[in-house]
Design a protein around this motif. Structure first.
Motif, mmCIF file in Angstrom:
data_model
loop_
_atom_site.group_PDB
_atom_site.id
_atom_site.type_symbol
_atom_site.label_atom_id
_atom_site.label_comp_id
_atom_site.label_asym_id
_atom_site.label_seq_id
_atom_site.Cartn_x
_atom_site.Cartn_y
_atom_site.Cartn_z
ATOM 1 N N LEU A 58 0.866 -1.145 -0.030
ATOM 2 C CA LEU A 58 -0.101 0.024 -0.225
ATOM 3 C C LEU A 58 0.945 1.087 -0.071
ATOM 4 C CD1 LEU A 58 -2.495 -0.886 2.953
ATOM 5 C CD2 LEU A 58 -2.848 -1.146 0.401
ATOM 6 N N ILE A 59 0.444 2.275 -0.617
ATOM 7 C CA ILE A 59 0.943 3.679 -0.351
ATOM 8 C C ILE A 59 0.427 4.109 0.909
ATOM 9 C CG2 ILE A 59 1.382 5.973 -1.378
ATOM 10 C CD1 ILE A 59 0.859 4.725 -4.083
ATOM 11 N N ASP A 60 1.082 4.622 1.803
ATOM 12 C CA ASP A 60 0.436 5.214 3.038
ATOM 13 C C ASP A 60 0.246 6.549 2.994
ATOM 14 O OD1 ASP A 60 -0.030 5.740 5.572
ATOM 15 O OD2 ASP A 60 1.427 4.853 6.416
ATOM 16 N N CYS A 61 -1.011 6.956 2.712
ATOM 17 C CA CYS A 61 -1.754 8.027 2.787
ATOM 18 C C CYS A 61 -2.493 8.389 4.051
ATOM 19 C CB CYS A 61 -2.677 8.214 1.445
ATOM 20 S SG CYS A 61 -1.740 8.129 -0.124
ATOM 21 N N HIS A 62 -2.240 7.837 5.044
ATOM 22 C CA HIS A 62 -2.672 7.904 6.498
ATOM 23 C C HIS A 62 -1.673 8.462 7.172
ATOM 24 C CE1 HIS A 62 -3.968 6.024 10.385
ATOM 25 N NE2 HIS A 62 -4.181 7.319 10.498
ATOM 26 N N CYS A 63 -0.358 7.783 7.155
ATOM 27 C CA CYS A 63 0.829 8.219 8.084
ATOM 28 C C CYS A 63 0.380 8.515 9.451
ATOM 29 C CB CYS A 63 1.406 9.486 7.438
ATOM 30 S SG CYS A 63 2.129 8.962 5.698
ATOM 31 N N ASN A 64 -0.495 7.731 9.985
ATOM 32 C CA ASN A 64 -0.928 8.042 11.289
ATOM 33 C C ASN A 64 -1.028 9.526 11.602
ATOM 34 O OD1 ASN A 64 0.073 5.490 11.070
ATOM 35 N ND2 ASN A 64 1.112 5.365 13.044
ATOM 36 N N GLY A 65 -1.503 10.060 11.045
ATOM 37 C CA GLY A 65 -2.027 11.655 11.053
ATOM 38 C C GLY A 65 -0.482 12.425 11.216
ATOM 39 N N GLY A 269 8.648 8.448 13.702
ATOM 40 C CA GLY A 269 7.751 7.263 13.625
ATOM 41 C C GLY A 269 8.590 6.112 14.240
ATOM 42 N N LEU A 270 9.671 6.558 15.093
ATOM 43 C CA LEU A 270 10.518 5.719 15.617
ATOM 44 C C LEU A 270 10.839 5.550 17.255
ATOM 45 C CD1 LEU A 270 13.434 5.829 13.201
ATOM 46 C CD2 LEU A 270 11.792 3.747 13.447
ATOM 47 N N TYR A 271 10.665 6.824 17.788
ATOM 48 C CA TYR A 271 10.725 6.949 19.181
ATOM 49 C C TYR A 271 9.769 8.208 19.795
ATOM 50 C CZ TYR A 271 12.403 5.930 23.627
ATOM 51 O OH TYR A 271 12.700 5.593 25.095
ATOM 52 N N PRO A 272 8.533 7.693 20.553
ATOM 53 C CA PRO A 272 7.793 8.540 20.896
ATOM 54 C C PRO A 272 8.090 9.788 21.450
ATOM 55 C CG PRO A 272 7.095 6.291 21.593
ATOM 56 C CD PRO A 272 8.395 6.305 21.019
ATOM 57 N N MET A 273 7.524 11.057 21.084
ATOM 58 C CA MET A 273 7.966 12.311 21.724
ATOM 59 C C MET A 273 6.832 13.396 21.241
ATOM 60 S SD MET A 273 10.620 13.748 23.300
ATOM 61 C CE MET A 273 12.140 12.927 22.640
ATOM 62 N N SER A 274 6.628 13.887 22.542
ATOM 63 C CA SER A 274 5.669 15.121 22.204
ATOM 64 C C SER A 274 5.972 16.315 23.005
ATOM 65 C CB SER A 274 4.120 14.681 22.560
ATOM 66 O OG SER A 274 4.131 14.667 24.040
ATOM 67 N N ALA A 275 5.609 17.422 22.590
ATOM 68 C CA ALA A 275 6.236 18.852 23.160
ATOM 69 C C ALA A 275 5.097 19.840 23.378
ATOM 70 C CB ALA A 275 7.285 19.248 22.251
ATOM 71 N N THR A 276 5.132 20.237 24.565
ATOM 72 C CA THR A 276 4.220 21.438 24.895
ATOM 73 C C THR A 276 5.172 22.760 24.863
ATOM 74 O OG1 THR A 276 2.778 20.094 26.208
ATOM 75 C CG2 THR A 276 2.426 22.500 26.489
ATOM 76 N N CYS A 277 4.972 23.586 23.830
ATOM 77 C CA CYS A 277 5.980 24.588 23.975
ATOM 78 C C CYS A 277 5.482 26.119 24.046
ATOM 79 C CB CYS A 277 6.702 24.831 22.393
ATOM 80 S SG CYS A 277 7.341 23.129 21.810
ATOM 81 N N PHE A 278 5.878 27.020 24.909
ATOM 82 C CA PHE A 278 5.103 28.052 25.300
ATOM 83 C C PHE A 278 6.129 29.077 25.554
ATOM 84 C CE2 PHE A 278 5.808 25.061 28.785
ATOM 85 C CZ PHE A 278 6.620 25.630 29.689
ATOM 86 N N ARG A 279 5.405 30.487 25.639
ATOM 87 C CA ARG A 279 6.101 31.538 25.705
ATOM 88 C C ARG A 279 6.609 31.818 27.093
ATOM 89 N NH1 ARG A 279 1.751 35.982 22.728
ATOM 90 N NH2 ARG A 279 3.735 36.842 22.311
ATOM 91 N N ALA A 280 7.815 32.404 27.220
ATOM 92 C CA ALA A 280 8.773 32.355 28.215
ATOM 93 C C ALA A 280 8.021 32.820 29.554
ATOM 94 C CB ALA A 280 9.827 33.250 27.873
ATOM 95 N N LEU A 378 -3.661 3.425 1.599
ATOM 96 C CA LEU A 378 -3.971 3.491 2.877
ATOM 97 C C LEU A 378 -4.448 4.883 3.180
ATOM 98 C CD1 LEU A 378 -4.833 1.802 5.350
ATOM 99 C CD2 LEU A 378 -2.356 2.705 6.173
ATOM 100 N N SER A 379 -5.656 4.895 3.317
ATOM 101 C CA SER A 379 -6.477 6.296 3.637
ATOM 102 C C SER A 379 -7.492 5.864 4.551
ATOM 103 C CB SER A 379 -7.095 6.993 2.425
ATOM 104 O OG SER A 379 -7.899 8.062 2.686
ATOM 105 N N VAL A 380 -7.853 6.866 5.624
ATOM 106 C CA VAL A 380 -8.902 6.431 6.591
ATOM 107 C C VAL A 380 -9.864 7.900 6.370
ATOM 108 C CG1 VAL A 380 -7.450 5.288 8.235
ATOM 109 C CG2 VAL A 380 -8.027 7.867 8.537
ATOM 110 N N TYR A 381 -11.140 7.681 6.875
ATOM 111 C CA TYR A 381 -12.093 8.877 6.788
ATOM 112 C C TYR A 381 -12.123 9.631 8.115
ATOM 113 C CZ TYR A 381 -15.284 5.543 9.267
ATOM 114 O OH TYR A 381 -15.899 4.737 10.118
ATOM 115 N N ALA A 382 -12.242 10.881 8.112
ATOM 116 C CA ALA A 382 -12.459 11.643 9.110
ATOM 117 C C ALA A 382 -13.542 11.056 10.097
ATOM 118 C CB ALA A 382 -12.499 13.109 8.632
ATOM 119 N N ASN A 383 -13.023 10.752 11.232
ATOM 120 C CA ASN A 383 -14.076 10.239 12.234
ATOM 121 C C ASN A 383 -15.441 11.186 12.843
ATOM 122 O OD1 ASN A 383 -14.668 7.941 13.280
ATOM 123 N ND2 ASN A 383 -13.533 8.182 15.304
ATOM 124 N N ASN A 384 -14.715 12.230 12.619
ATOM 125 C CA ASN A 384 -16.058 13.513 12.851
ATOM 126 C C ASN A 384 -16.634 14.055 11.711
ATOM 127 O OD1 ASN A 384 -15.352 12.887 15.459
ATOM 128 N ND2 ASN A 384 -14.473 14.739 15.825
#
Ligand code: PLP
Length: 423
Positions: A58-65, A269-280, A378-384
């Motif tokens: 498949l061509i990945d056109c979802h890419c987990n968002g 796509g390899l090591y989970p990481m998220s960030a909350t970035c805010f003004r000083a 691979l494509s998913v529909y918008a759940n909402n």
């Protein structure tokens, strides 16, 4: 190149699905069976993924968002993770960290305005939770306004800011949350009051089917937040990191939010990481007690070099130019498709390669997922908003693959049109 695999293709597709149903989720297996998607993810490389049996591809056109913005297993990102594993582990989240400091400094350099501080997390939901905590603590107010149809994750406060259907089965609702229509300044004006801590929007709400807001929307939101002393939190979990043709989606609107939340693609796509970035100035929230918010694996040191490499690759002007060029190609291609499939295709919702295929009926999205799968996408529909199929190919695709994707979309729409009696 042929190589022995220890992890993929050790079980047949049927055995995998049966074991998954027995020990992970019988509901998902029922869902995919009903949807006609008989697939278990096996090998993955670049824009492609294969079934455990090696077929279909498949061509990945979802890419987990956006997790796979750089495609699967981008060789430079894989190399950085392998090197990082030679020296690092997750580190100790209580201590001062060279790797977290380096990654946060890079984010400060790349973020708009004076967004110079970062708290790391593991998931997007966790990072949204923290953004809301910062806003509530800084303002001393309880209320949070977000968009109807928006989506920010399944953790506590993020869940409370999302649609009711995701929280209804899980007990009493958190107080203080209100949802209003997206891209509606008048509704926001009415909802904002002296008790509002934060206004939280995705730049382009993905789960709501990619409605691209009017160019004047975010500047007005910024003004209104300033007038009422509320913080503006922008969720860039999907729109960040190059997806829209700029590094941050909000750059299209020329404003600086108070807090930007990123996740998904930052992992490479390899090591989970998220960030909350805010003004000083909001760092003051953590001054009295810097341990008031803790995440054991947030900003795990071994993942920091991976995220740094992701930032280097996604802020590269050549990559951003490629996104803009591919976006123009899709825009042009979809104009032609719209003429050919006018009965079924309403149009393409698009900000760069953040794309939603808007169709005529609610049944079209789920049907598109099935038929596109049969045509190798691979494509998913918008759940909402199930009238919209999400089209999120990796940002690294070239012209030939973009044309191939459009050809497959074309053939899928032809089938859907026939089913609905128009073609
Ligand atoms: C816009 C947006 N925000 C937040 C999240 C939550 O991210 P996570 O699943 O990593 O908690 C998602 C996940 O799909 C998302 O699309």
């Amino acid at each position: 190149m042929e190589r022995d695999s220890h992890y993929i293709g050790q079980s047949s597709r049927a055995a995998t699905i049966e074991r998954f149903a027995r020990h992970v989720s019988s509901g998902k297996v029922d869902f995919f069976r009903a949807a006609g998607i008989d697939f278990a993810m096996g090998r993955r490389e670049g824009p492609f993924l294969w079934d455990v049996t090696g077929d279909p591809r498949l061509i990945d056109c979802h890419c987990n968002g956006g997790v796979f913005n750089l495609g699967h297993r981008h060789p430079e990102v894989v190399r950085v993770l392998l090197d990082s594993l030679q020296e690092l582990d997750v580190g100790n989240h209580h201590l001062i960290s060279e790797q977290r400091a380096a990654l946060a400094a890079k984010l400060a350099e790349l973020m708009p305005g004076d967004i110079t501080y970062t708290v790391f997390g593991v998931s997007g939901g966790e990072a949204i939770d923290l953004a809301i905590k910062v806003a509530r603590s800084y303002t001393g107010r309880p209320r949070v306004i977000s968009a109807r149809g928006g989506y920010h994750g399944h953790t506590g406060l993020a869940l409370a800011a999302g649609d009711e259907k995701y929280r209804a089965p899980f007990g009493p609702l958190s107080p203080g949350f209100a949802q209003i229509p997206f891209d509606d300044v008048a509704a926001l004006e009415e909802a904002l009051d002296g008790e509002t801590a934060a206004v939280l929007f995705e730049t382009v709400p993905a789960t709501y089917g990619m409605p691209v807001p009017d160019r004047g929307f975010f500047p007005r939101v910024r003004e209104l937040c300033d007038r009422h002393g509320a913080l503006l939190i922008v969720d860039e979990v999907q729109t960040g990191l190059g997806r829209t043709g700029k590094l941050w989606g909000i750059e299209h609107f020329g404003i600086v939010p108070d807090i930007i939340v990123i996740g998904k693609g930052l992992s490479g796509g390899l090591y989970p990481m998220s960030a909350t970035c805010f003004r000083a100035k909001y760092e003051s929230v953590f001054q009295p007690d810097p341990f008031i918010h803790i995440s054991t694996f947030g900003g795990a040191e071994v993942g920091c070099p991976v995220a740094l490499k992701v930032l280097e690759l996604t802020s590269d002007q050549d990559l951003l130019r490629n996104v803009q060029e591919m976006a123009a190609l899709f825009a042009e291609g979809f104009r032609a498709l719209q003429e050919r499939h006018a009965e079924i295709l309403v149009g393409l919702r698009q900000l760069g390669m953040m794309m939603g295929i808007e169709m005529a009926h609610e049944q079209c999205g789920p049907l598109f997922s099935k038929v596109a799968f049969e045509h190798g996408l691979l494509s998913v529909y918008a759940n909402n908003n199930p009238r919209v199929a999400q089209l999120l190919p990796p940002l690294i695709i070239d012209r030939a693959l973009a044309l191939e994707i459009m050809d497959r979309v074309d053939r899928s729409l032809q089938v859907i049109k026939t089913i609905f009696g128009g073609g």
